[in-house]
Design an enzyme around this catalytic site. Structure first.
Site, PDB file in Angstrom:
ATOM      1  N   ASP A 167       0.895  -1.192   0.016  1.00  0.00           N
ATOM      2  CA  ASP A 167       0.081   0.078  -0.084  1.00  0.00           C
ATOM      3  C   ASP A 167       0.737   1.263   0.096  1.00  0.00           C
ATOM      4  O   ASP A 167       0.266   2.367   0.315  1.00  0.00           O
ATOM      5  CB  ASP A 167      -1.097   0.007   1.276  1.00  0.00           C
ATOM      6  CG  ASP A 167      -0.053  -0.323   2.473  1.00  0.00           C
ATOM      7  OD1 ASP A 167       1.022  -0.144   2.462  1.00  0.00           O
ATOM      8  OD2 ASP A 167      -0.886  -0.064   3.890  1.00  0.00           O
ATOM      9  N   CYS A 170       4.794  -0.356   2.597  1.00  0.00           N
ATOM     10  CA  CYS A 170       5.225  -1.463   3.105  1.00  0.00           C
ATOM     11  C   CYS A 170       6.552  -1.503   3.720  1.00  0.00           C
ATOM     12  O   CYS A 170       6.586  -2.414   4.760  1.00  0.00           O
ATOM     13  CB  CYS A 170       5.238  -2.675   1.874  1.00  0.00           C
ATOM     14  SG  CYS A 170       6.501  -1.810   0.477  1.00  0.00           S
ATOM     15  N   HIS A 289       8.673  -4.080  -3.515  1.00  0.00           N
ATOM     16  CA  HIS A 289       7.908  -4.496  -2.241  1.00  0.00           C
ATOM     17  C   HIS A 289       8.890  -4.920  -1.068  1.00  0.00           C
ATOM     18  O   HIS A 289       9.917  -5.755  -1.362  1.00  0.00           O
ATOM     19  CB  HIS A 289       6.799  -5.398  -2.365  1.00  0.00           C
ATOM     20  CG  HIS A 289       6.051  -5.688  -1.419  1.00  0.00           C
ATOM     21  ND1 HIS A 289       5.132  -4.818  -0.891  1.00  0.00           N
ATOM     22  CD2 HIS A 289       5.970  -6.890  -0.580  1.00  0.00           C
ATOM     23  CE1 HIS A 289       4.582  -5.416   0.137  1.00  0.00           C
ATOM     24  NE2 HIS A 289       4.788  -6.542   0.315  1.00  0.00           N
TER      25      HIS A 289
END
Length: 305
Positions: A167, A170, A289
């Site tokens: 989002d 992370c 990520h």
């Protein structure tokens, strides 16, 4: 004793019955085809132009084939009566005209709510098909290979990946999760605010590493200030500069495990137990990520509970 003409009336009656039966059957076939066409239309989303074009072509062929078949059936019935009277010939012609002008029973009116439900169902089905295709692709894709390699690297340390939402927060959420293991209650908002403040008060340690992506020039002080504001007040992604700031703020080493390179450790000058993050390049379509980690033994514990 038979009356004159009785034998001749019987075949004429049979021919009339055959014509009536044929007309009824052909009407039913037209209604059945209309119902089939309506069902075909409901299976194809309106926004899929390619499939809608294919559907239109298929419907036109089905209607033409049925029309041709009905014409041939009427023609064959007419040929079975070599010497038709004018009345019989007119009856066949009228029957053909009646069949051509038969109004098919219109499909029942569909309410707007039902249309919305059907559209939602079609879109959901299309989405599920795309997900299924993506999952099949991922079995041999970069994402799957990356996950396998990282799982192997972590398993040698009795660790496994702990998933963190993608989002924009992370990296900070992964740090937050690691701190909880050390009974530290820092929140994502606090981590962001502290990172921005630390970088503002140590401009010379960070400004030389930030460049404008459009011009390649070093950030101006105004651009650097906006960068820090975004750290504190938005879902701007974090990277190595922010990790460096956080290691100093927390006075704790931060180790980043990755697939094809040795782990990166920032804050090695601190002696505390390092926080461990997992960097994934192919985890999501949006790009980079970060995940957290947890002890591998948690798998057994979770299953037993």
């Amino acid at each position: 004793m038979e009356r004159p003409g009785e034998e001749d009336d019987e075949p004429a009656a049979e021919e009339g019955d055959a014509l009536a039966l044929l007309i009824r059957r052909q009407r039913k076939e037209k209604r059945d085809l209309q119902a089939k066409i309506q069902g075909m239309k409901n299976t194809v989303p309106k926004n899929d132009k390619k499939r809608r074009k294919q559907l239109t072509d298929s419907i036109a062929k089905l209607e033409a084939d049925l029309e041709q078949n009905h014409e041939e059936e009427l023609k064959k019935l007419k040929e079975t009566v070599p010497e038709q009277s004018e009345e019989d010939s007119a009856a066949v012609s009228m029957a053909r005209l009646e069949l051509e002008n038969t109004q098919l029973v219109p499909p029942p009116r569909i309410s707007k709510a039902q249309k919305r439900r059907e559209k939602k169902a079609a879109l959901e089905k299309e989405r599920e098909e795309r997900i299924a295709e993506a999952e099949i692709e991922n079995l041999t894709g970069a994402r799957h290979l990356e996950s396998q390699k990282l799982a192997h690297i972590l398993s040698t340390r009795q660790l496994e990946i702990k998933q963190i939402p993608s989002d924009g927060h992370c990296m900070y959420r992964a740090i937050e999760d690691q701190l909880k293991e050390q009974q530290n209650s820092w929140t994502v908002a606090t981590l962001r605010a502290q990172t921005a403040e630390y970088m503002r008060t140590h401009v010379d340690d960070f400004l030389p590493f930030l460049t404008n992506p459009n011009t390649g020039d070093l950030y101006s002080h105004d651009e650097f200030e906006k960068y820090c504001c975004d750290i504190a007040n938005s879902a701007a992604w974090g990277g190595q500069l922010e990790l460096r700031a956080l290691s100093h703020i927390l006075q704790t080493p931060i180790e980043v495990v990755q697939m094809d390179s040795p782990p990166i450790i920032v804050g090695e000058e601190y002696s505390r137990k390092p926080l461990i993050l997992v960097y994934m390049k192919h985890a999501y379509g949006l790009g980079e990520h970060y995940n957290s980690v947890k002890p591998l033994s948690d798998i057994t514990t979770d299953n037993e509970s």
